[in-house]
Every structure is written in structure tokens, then in C-alpha cells.
Design an enzyme around this catalytic site. Structure first.
Site, PDB file in Angstrom:
ATOM      1  N   GLU A   1      21.017 -13.181   8.923  1.00  0.00           N
ATOM      2  CA  GLU A   1      21.991 -14.360   8.582  1.00  0.00           C
ATOM      3  C   GLU A   1      22.860 -14.580  10.112  1.00  0.00           C
ATOM      4  O   GLU A   1      23.204 -15.756  10.275  1.00  0.00           O
ATOM      5  CB  GLU A   1      22.679 -13.921   7.259  1.00  0.00           C
ATOM      6  N   SER A  18      32.229  -8.046  -0.761  1.00  0.00           N
ATOM      7  CA  SER A  18      33.422  -7.670   0.037  1.00  0.00           C
ATOM      8  C   SER A  18      34.326  -7.411  -1.263  1.00  0.00           C
ATOM      9  O   SER A  18      34.451  -7.904  -2.399  1.00  0.00           O
ATOM     10  CB  SER A  18      34.122  -8.811   0.785  1.00  0.00           C
ATOM     11  N   GLN A  47      28.350 -14.358  -3.634  1.00  0.00           N
ATOM     12  CA  GLN A  47      28.155 -13.296  -3.332  1.00  0.00           C
ATOM     13  C   GLN A  47      29.216 -12.233  -3.551  1.00  0.00           C
ATOM     14  O   GLN A  47      30.395 -12.519  -3.111  1.00  0.00           O
ATOM     15  CB  GLN A  47      27.680 -13.260  -1.728  1.00  0.00           C
ATOM     16  N   GLY A  48      28.907 -11.321  -4.349  1.00  0.00           N
ATOM     17  CA  GLY A  48      30.055 -10.349  -4.746  1.00  0.00           C
ATOM     18  C   GLY A  48      29.912  -8.963  -3.791  1.00  0.00           C
ATOM     19  O   GLY A  48      29.381  -7.980  -4.434  1.00  0.00           O
TER      20      GLY A  48
END
Lengths: 363, 381
Positions: B235, B120, B117-118
Site C-alpha cells: 500500500e 491501530s 480497518q481496526g
């Protein structure tokens, strides 16, 4: 058949109509009870709900009564309500002794009963009261609403074995000491029995069964009941503090728009919500399997004691200057929390008991 | 199959299929966990609540939670692709086009594709919407430039969900797009990042002129923020449910070794353990309602309340087990009455990150205050 939710709604309605903070302030100056409310509660059948059906009650389980107790806590209904609504009826259910059953005729439903020497003060160093030659002598500390009770349920010893006794408040030799704290209805008093005349008819349970009543019924029900009350008190404290934060202006803004205040209230919101979830979950578990009560009641009371203290202190901080005056109702809530927090075990006592339990389970 | 029967089914499968050996060494660890995911997938335990037309089982989220609880109680590891499964997959299912869904979702479930997951960046943490990575249209394709960080499995994953700014002339939330990127595209460099607790699953990822086809945009250009927030919110509650089960196991493991060691605990240590047990029970009670919200896929500030209580419980457990060590807190490699110093230190340090990742405790309090309690300027009295 009435269920727990309807019971709670009925109690909430009665309290909304019949209990104001004016009533509480007036009662504070007298014996701490709102007598009109007590009479209405009797008429509405609050004291029948947990009474076994064979004794003419509705026979609801403890799980069904918790939501109602939460409503009582929300409105600070004063008096030994957990004792009289929940504990006494459940104790009557365990007694199979014919003499005790005969005594039931004498115990009017809705009696205000206070509990003496049954574990409210977990660190008490007092010996339980003793019966010698038909006379009861001894004392008990941390008795809720002792002076306005009509009778006491007493954990005592007759020399040979433990007994659970029924003692009339008005019997000669009963001495109650204590005073009214700071204009509130809370009463935590000390009871002394100076040779009170007691006989077999006063004995509800004797022998090993007394330990069972203390450990499996009175203690757990008091913890669960007081925790449910505190859950209601926390919700009330949070609501009044949130409202106040949007009414009170400083620096030309409601103080509730400042992050410093927002974070205090957010923490109180999580704390209060978690406690309510825990009361509901415990009630659901108890309804399915009543034997979980003792363990659930430890967790419940530990969380309630910790949460209520935190939420009440946050409420006081958010209210600022007005909160530290006795003009504002906040102090009534705060003192309810203080009165209840340490009863039947304070936060750390219960946490240590829980740790002992989980370590035992891990063995 | 109802939840009770499903729990039995999961339990007996797990009893018959023991957990894999997971080596500490990173590459071996990744491989073992990927094989484990393939095993779980073949048995029908990955994508339990995902539509069957994409390779899922089409069951309820309740079934998914029940399986996770049993998996964790059996002390088995989670599948390696859980970032993709928890965060990216639900977004593709909800916002993807037919080609994206049929091409990417089954491969994600089986573990053929592992996603990272890109989101932050070094300068965009709590204020994620101010991210600086850009995606510029050049000759019909996007060119991504920027720097991402806290990317779990970043140097092992073969796909990455990237948030990048496609329009800097609109308010910051509206100019972000969501890209589905191949990690083997030229211009991507992932470097491992060693954590305070010793873990190395995190990386930082550089994007230097990475060419991406417009067909790899999820949803429409500019929808990135909305898509990311949708699944992040969901989530939060699901994560609290899962971590609750993991905390139960973790606490039980430590209690077993304490009970087995015959150590006599101080009142302070007993109270800390009791406090931890109390908070884990409270979390269990609170997350019973979470499941109902997940079933209704409802966004709620209560998710933030779950995250805050989870944080408190995690840190109470972490602190309680740390305090069992007394003066031996950093005495790794010594015998501490049968307590595993290394593991306890890892637990404690990991617990301190819970109030930071997935939205800091301060951000969660902001959400609770504004959306749950209504403490907002526009509500001024």
C-alpha cells in the site's frame, strides 16, 4: 550503435582503472587536471559521443550522455568535462555559418573548453565582453578550469549584436586569475580579455541565435550535466558514509547501529535515490521530446544542488573527526559539491525560476 | 487494451460522466461517495487489477494506476470504499478461503460493503504488534474485546478488518489474528473523532464482548501480523503514486488562484512554491519505479523511501500554500485575494499528518537504514 548505458559502463571502467585519489591529490598541486586520464578519454572517444554525425561524431543526444556524466561525478573526474563532452559539440551543431563551419576544422575534438560570460554566475553584474575594432575586451566570472582550458567559448557583443566567440586560451591578452582551493582539483577562475585580437573566423554564432544558444542549449545542458555529475557524487558520498558507519566503533558498537546515525543516513539515502531517479526520468523524457530540456534542467539542477549539499554535510557529520581532516578523501567530494552547487543557478534561484514557470503555466 | 488506449478510454468516460456533488455534511458525503463508487463499478473502474472471477477486470496494476491518475486529474473524488479496496481486499484475495473471497470481494467492489480497518489502538501506534485487543475462544466462537482508533469511516462502514491477539503465550508478532467482522454485531460502538484539520471521517471503535465465528478469521489464527504487513507494505508505494497525482492537482489549483488574483509574491513565497513544484516533480520521477515494483508485487524498503519523499513533498506543498496567506493564515471567512483560507489551512494541517500515519517518518527511516543500507548489529564490521 552504442547506447547511454554502455557509454556509462565504459567510462566507469576507465575511471576505476585510471583514476585514484592519489591522482587527484597529485593533480591538485598542479593545474587540477589528470592529464593521463584526459588522453585516455580522448582515445576512448568521450568527446565524439555528442558530436553531430555530419562532423564525424556519434551524434548521441544529451539524454544518452547523462548516465556517463553521473559516473564521472561518482569518481570526481576533474576538468571541464560537461563543457567539452556535451556543451561544445551541441553548440557546434547549431552553427550553419560557413565561417563557423570552417572554424570547426580548427577545433580539435577533445579540446578542453571553458565557458565565459554564458550564465554560470546568474547574479553576475559584469557586462558581457565587447569587440571593438577587432579587439575583445571585458571579463567573465565563475569560469570552471579556465587556466587549464585550451579554448574559451565566450558570450560577447560586437556593439551591434550578441556574438558567440571562440577564443584560444593562449592568445595574447587573455588573463586568468584564481588559485587552487585547499588541495583539490576544483578550479573556479576569473577571465579577462585585454584587447585580444579576434576576427570573423572566431565568431560561431551571431545575432538572435546567440540568445537561443545561451537559453536553450548552454544553460540547460550545463544544468542537466552538472546535476548528473552531482547524482554520482551523492551516491559515492552515501556509500562511503554507510561503509564508514559500520566500521567505526564507539561505545563498543558500530556507530551505524545507533538510531541517530541511521536516520541521518536514511535521509541521505532517500535524497540520493530521488536525485538519481530524477536524472533517469529527465533522460527518458528528453529522449522522447528534446524540447523539455530547459524546464527539466531547472528542476534537475535545483534538486541536485540541494541534495548534494545535504548529502555531503551528512557525510561529514557521520565521518566525525576524520572527516574534518584533509587526510581523508571526503573533503575532495565535499569541495566538488561546493564548486558545483551554485553554478548556473543556486537552489533558490532555480526554485524561483521554476515558480515563475509554473505560475505562467497556470495563467 | 494497452495503457495509452486505456488512458484515453478512462479520460473520455470521465469527461462524459461528471463528478458527483459531494456535500460537506458527513452522512450526505458518505452517501454521495458510495453512489459514486457504484457508478464507477458499473463502468468497470473499480477492481481494475483484481481477478475477474471476483468481479474485477483482470487488468494490470498499471491500468489501475492510469485510471486513478485520470480520475484525480479530472478532479473527481475517490470511491468511498478505498480503505477496503487498498488494504483489506488484496489481503482477502491473497489469504482468504473460497467462501470469504466469493462472498466478500464482489460486495466490496460494488460498494455494498464498506470496510474500515481496526488496526491501530490508543496504546499501539508505531508499535502495532503490541496491540491489546483480545479475541478469546469461548464455546466455539471468538469473543473480541478492545479499543481501536483512527478508523476511517468507522461509524459508517458495515464491515471491519480487526487485528486481535488470540495467543498471548507466543512472541507478540505471532499471537495476532486477522478477523473479518460485521459492524452491526452486538457490542460494537463507533464514535466519531474530530481531526485537527476539521475532518470527521475518523472514529474510535469499542469492541465489548463481540461474538465472531471462527470462519471469519482470515488465513490461519496467528497469521494476522504477516497478512497485515504484506498489504501495508504494498500500500505504501501505491499510496505514494496516488498522492503524487493528487498533489499535482492540488498545487495546480492553488497556482491558478494565485495567478488569477494578480498577487505579487515575495521571493520567499516564490522559492517555497518552486520548492514544492520541484519536490512534486521529483516524486513523479521516483514513483515511475514504484509501478514496476507493484507490477512485480515486490516488497521493498524502497516503499519506505517513497513514503519519506511523499511526506517531504506533501509538507513542502502544504507549507508553501500556507505561506501564501502571510498574516491571514487563520482568517477564515475573509477575502484573501481570492485564496480559499479554509481549504489552504486544511491542506497544510493534513500534510502534517503524512509523517505520522501509515508508519511514522521515524519508522520509515528505521526501515531504510536497516533494510536498504544494511545498518544492523548483525552486519557489524
Amino acid at each position: 550503435m552504442i547506447d547511454g548505458r554502455e557509454l556509462a559502463d565504459g567510462a566507469a571502467r576507465l575511471l576505476r582503472n585510471r583514476l585514484t585519489s592519489g591522482d587527484l591529490r597529485e593533480a591538485a598541486g598542479e593545474d587540477g587536471l589528470v592529464h593521463g586520464l584526459w588522453a585516455e578519454a580522448r582515445a576512448q572517444g568521450w568527446f565524439d559521443v555528442a558530436l553531430p554525425e555530419r562532423l564525424g561524431g556519434l551524434g548521441l543526444d544529451a539524454a544518452s550522455v547523462l548516465p556517463m556524466l553521473k559516473e564521472l561525478g561518482r569518481r570526481l573526474a576533474p576538468g571541464p568535462l560537461v563543457e567539452s563532452i556535451l556543451v561544445l559539440p551541441m553548440c557546434l551543431d547549431v552553427s550553419d555559418d560557413p565561417a563557423a563551419r570552417a572554424l570547426l576544422g580548427h577545433i580539435a575534438v577533445g579540446h578542453r573548453v571553458a565557458l565565459v560570460s554564458l550564465g554560470a554566475d546568474v547574479r553576475s553584474r559584469l557586462e558581457p565582453p565587447r569587440i571593438e575594432d577587432g579587439r575583445l575586451r571585458g571579463e567573465g566570472s565563475a569560469v570552471r578550469w579556465a587556466s587549464s582550458a585550451e579554448a574559451f567559448l565566450v558570450g560577447a557583443s560586437d556593439g551591434a549584436e550578441p556574438v558567440l566567440l571562440w577564443v584560444d586560451r593562449g592568445a595574447p591578452g587573455v588573463v586568468v586569475t584564481g588559485s587552487a582551493p585547499h588541495g583539490t582539483c576544483e578550479r573556479i577562475e576569473h577571465v579577462r580579455f585585454d584587447g585580444v585580437d579576434v576576427g570573423d573566423p572566431n565568431v560561431l554564432v551571431r545575432g538572435e541565435a546567440v540568445g537561443n544558444v545561451r537559453e536553450a542549449i548552454v544553460g540547460p545542458l550545463m544544468r542537466a550535466g552538472l546535476a548528473a555529475e552531482l547524482a554520482g557524487t551523492c551516491e559515492a558520498l552515501l556509500a562511503m558514509s554507510t561503509d564508514y558507519a559500520m566500521v567505526r566503533h564507539q561505545f563498543d558498537r558500530p556507530i551505524g547501529t545507533f538510531q541517530a546515525i541511521q536516520h541521518l543516513l536514511a535521509d541521505a539515502a532517500v535524497t540520493s535515490y530521488a536525485l538519481s531517479c530524477l536524472v533517469d526520468a529527465a533522460a527518458a523524457d528528453m529522449a522522447e521530446d528534446p524540447s523539455v530540456l530547459p524546464e527539466r534542467s531547472l528542476v534537475l539542477k535545483a534538486v541536485a544542488a540541494r541534495s548534494a549539499r545535504q548529502v555531503s554535510e551528512t557525510a561529514l557529520q557521520v565521518h566525525g573527526g576524520i572527516g574534518v581532516t584533509a587526510e581523508h578523501d571526503l573533503h575532495l567530494y565535499m569541495k566538488r559539491v561546493l564548486a558545483t552547487q551554485g553554478m548556473w543557478g543556486d537552489v533558490e534561484d532555480l526554485q524561483i525560476a521554476l515558480a515563475a514557470h509554473v505560475l505562467e503555466m497556470a495563467r | 487494451m494497452d495503457l495509452k488506449a486505456y488512458r484515453e478510454h478512462a479520460r473520455s468516460w470521465l469527461a462524459a460522466n461528471p463528478a458527483p456533488e459531494v456535500p460537506l455534511e458527513l452522512e450526505g458525503r458518505f452517501r454521495a461517495l458510495r453512489d459514486w463508487q457504484a457508478t464507477l463499478y458499473a463502468a468497470g473502474f473499480v477492481g481494475i487489477h483484481w481477478p475477474d472471477r471476483f468481479g474485477g477486470q483482470g487488468l494490470s496494476v498499471g491500468h489501475h494506476v492510469v485510471f486513478l491518475e485520470e480520475l484525480i486529474a479530472a478532479e473527481c473524488p475517490l470511491p468511498v470504499g478505498n480503505i477496503g479496496l487498498d488494504v483489506v481486499g488484496p489481503s482477502i484475495i491473497q489469504f482468504g478461503d473460497d467462501r470469504q473471497r466469493s462472498e466478500l470481494v464482489p460486495r466490496m467492489l460494488s460498494g455494498e460493503d464498506i470496510w474500515c480497518q481496526g488496526f491501530s489502538e490508543p496504546e499501539a501506534g508505531s508499535d502495532l504488534a503490541s496491540l491489546r485487543t483480545t479475541a478469546t475462544l469461548v464455546d466455539g466462537s471468538y469473543r473480541i474485546d478492545g479499543h481501536k482508533v483512527w478508523t476511517t469511516w468507522g461509524n459508517f462502514a458495515n464491515r471491519c478488518a480487526v487485528l486481535a491477539r488470540t495467543d498471548s503465550d507466543v512472541p507478540k508478532h505471532a499471537g495476532i489474528s486477522y478477523f473479518l467482522v460485521d459492524m452491526d454485531a452486538p457490542g460494537i460502538t463507533a464514535k466519531p473523532l474530530r481531526q485537527i484539520n476539521g475532518d470527521e471521517e475518523f472514529s474510535e471503535v469499542e469492541f465489548d464482548g463481540v461474538k465472531v465465528d471462527p470462519a471469519q478469521v482470515l488465513g490461519a489464527p496467528g497469521d494476522g501480523w504477516r497478512i497485515a504487513m504484506h498489504t501495508l507494505g504494498n500500500e505504501r508505494g501505491g499510496y505514494a503514486l496516488r498522492r503524487r497525482a493528487e498533489l499535482d492537482v492540488l498545487l495546480a489549483q492553488v497556482l491558478r488562484s494565485v495567478a488569477g488574483s494578480g498577487r505579487v509574491l515575495s521571493d520567499h513565497q516564490m522559492a517555497r512554491i518552486g520548492n514544492a513544484a520541484m519536490l512534486v516533480r521529483t516524486l513523479e520521477a521516483q514513483t515511475r519505479r514504484t509501478l514496476e515494483r507493484l507490477e512485480a508485487s515486490e516488497m521493498s524498503p524502497v516503499d519506505s523511501m517513497d513514503k519519506l519523499l511523499l511526506t517531504e513533498a506533501e509538507q513542502a506543498v502544504g507549507g508553501a500554500v500556507l505561506d501564501l496567506l502571510g498574516p491571514l493564515r487563520l482568517a477564515t471567512g475573509t477575502d484573501a485575494d481570492g485564496l480559499d483560507v479554509e481549504a489552504i489551512l486544511h491542506t497544510y494541517l493534513s500534510s502534517r499528518a503524512v509523517s505520522i500515519y501509515g508508519g511514522t517518518a521515524q519508522i520509515q527511516r528505521d526501515i531504510v537504514a536497516k533494510r536498504r543500507l544494511g545498518l544492523r548489529q548483525e552486519n557489524r564490521g
